[in-house]
Enzyme design. Structure first.
Site, PDB file in Angstrom:
ATOM      1  CG  HIS A 209      -1.755   1.237   1.344  1.00  0.00           C
ATOM      2  ND1 HIS A 209      -2.780   1.511   0.462  1.00  0.00           N
ATOM      3  CD2 HIS A 209      -1.725   2.272   2.221  1.00  0.00           C
ATOM      4  CE1 HIS A 209      -3.347   2.657   0.793  1.00  0.00           C
ATOM      5  NE2 HIS A 209      -2.723   3.137   1.858  1.00  0.00           N
TER       6      HIS A 209
ATOM      7  CE  LYS B 140      -0.394   6.342   2.282  1.00  0.00           C
ATOM      8  NZ  LYS B 140      -1.143   6.691   3.520  1.00  0.00           N
TER       9      LYS B 140
ATOM     10  CG  ASP C 141      -5.223   2.232  -2.674  1.00  0.00           C
ATOM     11  OD1 ASP C 141      -4.991   2.578  -1.495  1.00  0.00           O
ATOM     12  OD2 ASP C 141      -6.079   1.392  -2.971  1.00  0.00           O
TER      13      ASP C 141
ATOM     14  NE  ARG D 206      16.907  17.437  14.265  1.00  0.00           N
ATOM     15  CZ  ARG D 206      16.839  18.678  14.714  1.00  0.00           C
ATOM     16  NH1 ARG D 206      16.692  18.898  16.010  1.00  0.00           N
ATOM     17  NH2 ARG D 206      16.908  19.704  13.894  1.00  0.00           N
TER      18      ARG D 206
END
Length: 316
Positions: A146, A167, A185, A252
């Site tokens: 996906h 997205k 998708d 990070r």
């Protein structure tokens, strides 16, 4: 998941134009099927000629000039025995290459055993290369993932992330910036060799992008032919997360590059935090450019660490 069978008539039609072959025997076995045991076509000369005279069972057999000579240049009894040995090992298809004519005994046995036999003027080496590539792709390991799969600056990039992070909207903005859409998708991924994953769009979703509030967009009609791609090699995964997920699960500045296994192949991965006001499209393109540098051997983080080490050594 992987398809487990392919039929002789499908194989014949797939290369009718390319190999210009003819179906010379076993026409009644047009629906004869074979599975991944037949993926590797026999190498020219190696399986029928040599001190072992070994033939792999249940595989496509390619008969070139040397193989036909091996079957023909023998007494009638030896020739029949050699041909019978091939037939009893149940090859799904026999292919005559190099413009060779099939011995009558081979034609008769293929008809009786209902084994399809094709004949082509192409060289045995060329036929082997073409069929091996085709069958390897057909039987490749595959899965569906996906996300939005795109060609960004020449790199195959899968955009994944938590639901509701935008997205598809990000994909639309990247397309407007000149990048290309492969699939939205649902993305079909195929492991076509040991370290290569190829992504394609399911036929049902071809050229389509779904954006909340707007609906389905035909990217090819709106942006033109250059805005879509049929397939692309997967080289980077961009994963979108919310702030709390980023702070909880990720560093990070990771010391080692992140990867994600897809069909047992490690794929580079970057994680981008989504918050209001950030231009995610620019960040994605920057991540892609940085990945291209890493592929070329330039690692900015390691260069910074080395620069920092030298500065510490030189300081009083």
């Amino acid at each position: 998941m992987k398809p487990t069978v392919i039929s002789a008539d499908v194989l014949f039609e797939a290369f009718r134009a390319n190999l210009r072959w003819e179906w010379v025997a076993g026409l009644g076995a047009s629906e004869r099927r074979f599975d991944e045991l037949a993926v590797r076509a026999a190498r020219s000369g190696a399986d029928l000629v040599g001190y072992l005279n070994y033939i792999h069972p249940y595989r496509v057999q390619i008969l070139g000039e040397r193989e036909v000579a091996y079957l023909s240049d023998a007494t009638p009894e030896d020739g029949l025995r050699r041909i019978a040995r091939i037939v009893t090992l149940e090859p799904p298809v026999l292919i005559l290459a190099d413009g060779q004519a099939a011995p009558e005994a081979l034609m008769s046995m293929c008809e009786r055993a209902q084994i399809p036999m094709f004949a082509t003027q192409g060289s045995s080496a060329f036929v082997i290369d073409v069929l091996r590539a085709y069958l390897s792709k057909h039987f490749a390991d595959r899965c569906t993932m996906h996300g939005v799969f795109m060609d960004i600056l020449g790199l195959g990039v899968m955009i994944t992330g938590e639901s509701g992070l935008g997205k598809s909207e990000l994909g639309l903005e990247l397309i407007s910036r000149g990048n290309g859409l492969v699939a939205d998708d649902a993305v079909d991924l195929y492991r076509i060799n040991q370290d290569t994953i190829e992504g394609r769009c399911p036929e049902l979703l071809l050229n389509l992008l779904e954006v909340r509030g707007i609906g389905l967009l035909d990217i090819r009609c709106i942006f033109g032919e250059t805005a879509v791609r049929r397939k692309k090699r997967l080289q980077l995964i961009v994963h979108l997360v919310r702030r709390e997920t980023m702070e909880r699960d990720y560093e990070r500045i990771p010391y080692e590059p992140l990867t994600q296994d897809v069909l047992d192949v490690p794929v580079r991965k970057v994680v981008i935090q989504v918050v209001a006001g950030r231009n995610i499209a620019v960040l994605v393109e920057a991540a892609v450019r940085n990945t291209i540098l890493q592929i070329r051997g330039v690692d900015t983080y390691k260069e910074f660490v080395e620069r920092h080490r030298k500065a510490m050594e030189e300081s009083p």
